[in-house]
Write a protein that holds these residues in place. Structure first.
Motif, PDB file in Angstrom:
ATOM      1  N   ASP A   1      24.288 -34.413 -22.993  1.00  0.00           N
ATOM      2  CA  ASP A   1      24.276 -33.021 -23.424  1.00  0.00           C
ATOM      3  C   ASP A   1      22.836 -32.671 -23.802  1.00  0.00           C
ATOM      4  OD1 ASP A   1      24.507 -30.537 -24.602  1.00  0.00           O
ATOM      5  OD2 ASP A   1      26.221 -31.072 -25.844  1.00  0.00           O
TER       6      ASP A   1
ATOM      7  N   GLY B   1      30.491 -24.976 -19.653  1.00  0.00           N
ATOM      8  CA  GLY B   1      31.503 -25.974 -19.323  1.00  0.00           C
ATOM      9  C   GLY B   1      31.591 -26.321 -17.854  1.00  0.00           C
TER      10      GLY B   1
ATOM     11  N   GLU C   1      29.323 -40.876 -22.815  1.00  0.00           N
ATOM     12  CA  GLU C   1      28.357 -39.898 -23.329  1.00  0.00           C
ATOM     13  C   GLU C   1      27.146 -40.658 -23.838  1.00  0.00           C
ATOM     14  OE1 GLU C   1      27.052 -36.049 -24.128  1.00  0.00           O
ATOM     15  OE2 GLU C   1      29.063 -36.468 -23.385  1.00  0.00           O
TER      16      GLU C   1
ATOM     17  N   SER D   1      26.106 -28.020 -23.125  1.00  0.00           N
ATOM     18  CA  SER D   1      27.449 -27.849 -23.680  1.00  0.00           C
ATOM     19  C   SER D   1      27.853 -26.379 -23.751  1.00  0.00           C
ATOM     20  CB  SER D   1      27.550 -28.493 -25.064  1.00  0.00           C
ATOM     21  OG  SER D   1      26.580 -27.956 -25.925  1.00  0.00           O
TER      22      SER D   1
END
Length: 123
Positions: free
Chosen positions: A54, A29, A4, A26
């Motif tokens: 994200d 999904g 991430e 986010s």
């Protein structure tokens, strides 16, 4: 393995090698399923790092790279953007983009004339 990334570590972690970055929201999904499937297969694990951003947490990165519609896949080599694709849900399409733009072995396996033909500028 998928890492991430945030705006704090993005440049450092994408500076070397081949990296495939998935920009996702986010709140949806399904955005990450294609990349997760490709990374879990391990086919490109030795050549390519897989990463996710994200956009709800790091919107400045999406803006910086022109990712406006999600999911968006960014393929980079040595910190240089090779391809940005938006609205990519199909793992097969992600795999094709990785093979085309991120994998060094694909370039090595092509003959010299084929590489020249691919790099030739059309006039």
């Amino acid at each position: 393995m998928i890492i991430e990334l945030t705006s704090k570590d993005f440049d450092e972690k994408t500076r070397t090698g081949s990296v495939v970055v998935l920009f996702y929201s986010s709140s949806n999904g399904k955005d990450s399923e294609g990349l997760i499937k490709l990374a879990s297969e391990g086919k490109y694990a030795e050549e390519v790092k897989f990463a996710m951003v994200d956009v709800d947490k790091s919107p400045e990165l999406a803006k910086r790279y022109g990712a406006a519609v999600f999911p968006a896949t960014l393929v980079m080599r040595s910190g240089i953007v090779k391809k940005l694709s938006q609205m990519v849900y199909d793992p097969a399409k992600v795999a094709a983009e990785v093979a085309e733009n991120a994998c060094y072995s694909r370039r090595v396996s092509m003959g010299r004339s084929q590489v020249r033909a691919n790099n030739r500028v059309k006039r």
